[in-house]
Design an enzyme around this catalytic site. Structure first.
Site, PDB file in Angstrom:
ATOM      1  N   ILE A 139      55.745  52.152  41.734  1.00 31.41           N
ATOM      2  CA  ILE A 139      56.306  51.715  43.027  1.00 31.41           C
ATOM      3  C   ILE A 139      55.415  50.635  43.639  1.00 31.41           C
ATOM      4  O   ILE A 139      55.904  49.615  44.145  1.00 31.41           O
ATOM      5  CB  ILE A 139      56.489  52.918  43.977  1.00 31.41           C
ATOM      6  CG1 ILE A 139      57.480  53.916  43.365  1.00 31.41           C
ATOM      7  CG2 ILE A 139      56.968  52.463  45.358  1.00 31.41           C
ATOM      8  CD1 ILE A 139      57.552  55.262  44.066  1.00 31.41           C
ATOM      9  N   ARG A 160      42.824  54.083  41.433  1.00 34.43           N
ATOM     10  CA  ARG A 160      41.773  54.854  40.751  1.00 34.43           C
ATOM     11  C   ARG A 160      41.285  54.108  39.520  1.00 34.43           C
ATOM     12  O   ARG A 160      40.115  53.990  39.257  1.00 34.43           O
ATOM     13  CB  ARG A 160      42.320  56.218  40.318  1.00 34.43           C
ATOM     14  CG  ARG A 160      41.898  57.335  41.229  1.00 34.43           C
ATOM     15  CD  ARG A 160      42.460  58.613  40.761  1.00 34.43           C
ATOM     16  NE  ARG A 160      43.850  58.428  40.304  1.00 34.43           N
ATOM     17  CZ  ARG A 160      44.636  59.394  39.903  1.00 34.43           C
ATOM     18  NH1 ARG A 160      44.207  60.618  39.899  1.00 34.43           N
ATOM     19  NH2 ARG A 160      45.877  59.165  39.502  1.00 34.43           N
ATOM     20  N   ALA A 220      53.918  57.173  50.976  1.00 33.92           N
ATOM     21  CA  ALA A 220      53.427  58.029  49.891  1.00 33.92           C
ATOM     22  C   ALA A 220      53.627  59.500  50.231  1.00 33.92           C
ATOM     23  O   ALA A 220      54.638  60.102  49.852  1.00 33.92           O
ATOM     24  CB  ALA A 220      51.972  57.700  49.621  1.00 33.92           C
ATOM     25  N   ARG A 221      52.707  60.086  50.946  1.00 34.47           N
ATOM     26  CA  ARG A 221      52.790  61.478  51.356  1.00 34.47           C
ATOM     27  C   ARG A 221      52.034  61.655  52.664  1.00 34.47           C
ATOM     28  O   ARG A 221      51.024  60.988  52.895  1.00 34.47           O
ATOM     29  CB  ARG A 221      52.137  62.408  50.318  1.00 34.47           C
ATOM     30  CG  ARG A 221      52.993  62.791  49.152  1.00 34.47           C
ATOM     31  CD  ARG A 221      54.146  63.725  49.567  1.00 34.47           C
ATOM     32  NE  ARG A 221      54.998  64.099  48.441  1.00 34.47           N
ATOM     33  CZ  ARG A 221      56.060  63.418  48.022  1.00 34.47           C
ATOM     34  NH1 ARG A 221      56.432  62.322  48.622  1.00 34.47           N
ATOM     35  NH2 ARG A 221      56.784  63.860  47.003  1.00 34.47           N
ATOM     36  N   GLU A 250      55.023  67.401  57.984  1.00 39.58           N
ATOM     37  CA  GLU A 250      56.434  67.082  58.239  1.00 39.58           C
ATOM     38  C   GLU A 250      57.320  68.297  57.940  1.00 39.58           C
ATOM     39  O   GLU A 250      56.954  69.111  57.087  1.00 39.58           O
ATOM     40  CB  GLU A 250      56.873  65.849  57.420  1.00 39.58           C
ATOM     41  CG  GLU A 250      56.875  66.049  55.920  1.00 39.58           C
ATOM     42  CD  GLU A 250      57.202  64.756  55.155  1.00 39.58           C
ATOM     43  OE1 GLU A 250      56.593  63.720  55.417  1.00 39.58           O
ATOM     44  OE2 GLU A 250      58.088  64.848  54.285  1.00 39.58           O
ATOM     45  N   HIS A 268      61.227  60.442  55.944  1.00 39.03           N
ATOM     46  CA  HIS A 268      61.028  60.609  54.483  1.00 39.03           C
ATOM     47  C   HIS A 268      62.293  60.216  53.709  1.00 39.03           C
ATOM     48  O   HIS A 268      62.886  61.026  52.997  1.00 39.03           O
ATOM     49  CB  HIS A 268      60.613  62.059  54.172  1.00 39.03           C
ATOM     50  CG  HIS A 268      59.917  62.204  52.852  1.00 39.03           C
ATOM     51  ND1 HIS A 268      58.933  63.145  52.612  1.00 39.03           N
ATOM     52  CD2 HIS A 268      60.043  61.512  51.673  1.00 39.03           C
ATOM     53  CE1 HIS A 268      58.507  63.043  51.361  1.00 39.03           C
ATOM     54  NE2 HIS A 268      59.173  62.050  50.765  1.00 39.03           N
ATOM     55  N   ILE A 269      62.668  58.942  53.861  1.00 41.33           N
ATOM     56  CA  ILE A 269      63.928  58.479  53.249  1.00 41.33           C
ATOM     57  C   ILE A 269      63.717  57.330  52.262  1.00 41.33           C
ATOM     58  O   ILE A 269      64.676  56.637  51.911  1.00 41.33           O
ATOM     59  CB  ILE A 269      64.942  58.031  54.333  1.00 41.33           C
ATOM     60  CG1 ILE A 269      64.348  56.956  55.270  1.00 41.33           C
ATOM     61  CG2 ILE A 269      65.452  59.209  55.128  1.00 41.33           C
ATOM     62  CD1 ILE A 269      65.372  56.207  56.092  1.00 41.33           C
TER      63      ILE A 269
HETATM   64  C1  DGY Z   1      59.501  61.614  45.925  1.00 42.90           C
HETATM   65  O1  DGY Z   1      60.291  61.456  44.995  1.00 42.90           O
HETATM   66  O2  DGY Z   1      58.343  62.014  45.744  1.00 42.90           O
HETATM   67  C2  DGY Z   1      60.004  61.310  47.290  1.00 42.90           C
HETATM   68  O3  DGY Z   1      58.968  61.245  48.213  1.00 42.90           O
HETATM   69  C3  DGY Z   1      61.011  62.342  47.708  1.00 42.90           C
HETATM   70  O4  DGY Z   1      60.355  63.563  47.915  1.00 42.90           O
END
Ligand code: DGY
Length: 309
Positions: A139, A160, A220-221, A250, A268-269
């Protein structure tokens, strides 16, 4: 899946507690997870029939992979099918953040627009600026190409491990230290996986190194950014703006972030287009069917489980 298995599903999309999830999984051999369900040693011990957990997500921080491998349970994720869609969204969020799109839209809808002004919602340029990417997987590479080829951005990245030269040339991206990335990027996009090592990879010390004109985007997260420190940096304008698609804890969002004008917030879309979500779901289903019917999986995360069978 109903053509292959007896299926029970959470059609109401209820949020199950860990205990409820354990109860629902009694006697089941496979589970299709969407990324929010925690699969850990306690669940595995309580669900001895489970053989495969297929995540409809590329990220799999909801899986305790070591515990799954120990228990002989296969883990799969859904990579690649979402790469371009998610890169599109990362770019869109960066542009919306830099050009203050949401602030401007809210202003207009609120009926506050009375005249043209030379500095009305003046933001930052994307074209010709320096794009920093932290986490240069598929990505990240997609975002790099969009920036370099489409918008003439100078692309720098930290990862990394450094990419091979051919991939760097393909992405027009140069490897720099994390410190250099923080100091130099006009727009910093986070695309690294969440792990205990990446927890709060961007906290107060990192934000303090960024330019006051810089923007930060997290697709990312949650947990990679210290949301509390970010809210403070945005309030004090030590960075200009942020675009966030993911949050610590979240679906809860830090209340300070909700109050700030210089942050674009989305739920988170990043991978949410209908064709991509369908492709992710199909890949997770194909993993379940392939493994439970033929002992094969397309995208295993712990292939040693396959070899042991
Ligand atoms: C993923 O694919 O990791 C997206 O964040 C959806 O959770």
């Amino acid at each position: 899946m109903a053509q292959h298995f007896e299926v029970s599903s959470n059609q109401g999309d209820e949020a199950w507690t860990p205990l409820q999830l354990i109860q629902k999984l009694q006697g089941t051999q496979g589970v299709f997870t969407t990324g929010g369900e925690r699969i850990d040693a306690a669940l595995l011990a309580a669900c001895p029939d489970l053989k495969i957990c297929a995540n409809m997500a590329v990220g799999y921080n909801n899986f305790d992979l070591e515990a799954m491998t120990c228990a002989g349970v296969l883990a799969t994720n859904a990579p690649e099918v979402l790469t371009e869609t998610t890169a599109d969204f990362g770019f869109a969020l960066m542009m919306a953040t830099a050009r203050r799109l949401m602030e401007a839209e809210h202003f207009l809808r609120a009926g506050l627009w009375t005249r043209w002004r030379y500095d009305l919602f003046a933001g930052a340029d994307i074209h010709g600026s320096t794009l920093g990417i932290l986490g240069m997987g598929r990505i990240g590479q997609g975002i790099a190409k969009r920036g370099a080829l489409g918008f003439g951005m100078k692309v720098i990245y930290h990862n990394r491990s450094r990419l091979d030269v051919a991939t760097e040339i393909d992405c027009r991206a140069s490897y720099v230290s994390k410190q250099e990335l923080l100091k130099t990027a006009d727009h910093l996009v986070l695309v690294l996986p969440y792990s205990p090592e990446s927890h709060h990879a961007i906290g107060a010390p990192e934000l303090a190194q960024m330019k006051p004109t810089a923007t930060l985007v997290n697709i990312a997260r949650g947990g990679i950014v210290d949301d509390c420190a970010l809210a403070l940096a945005l309030r004090n304008k030590t960075i200009a703006a942020a675009g966030l698609d993911v949050f610590e804890g979240e679906p809860a969002v830090h209340p300070d972030l909700l109050r700030l004008p210089n942050v674009v917030l989305t739920p988170h879309i990043a991978s949410a287009t209908l064709p991509t979500r369908l492709a992710m779901a199909n890949l997770a289903a194909d993993n379940l069917i392939g493994f439970l019917k033929q002992g094969k999986a397309l995208t295993p995360l712990n292939p040693e489980v396959l070899l042991k069978r």
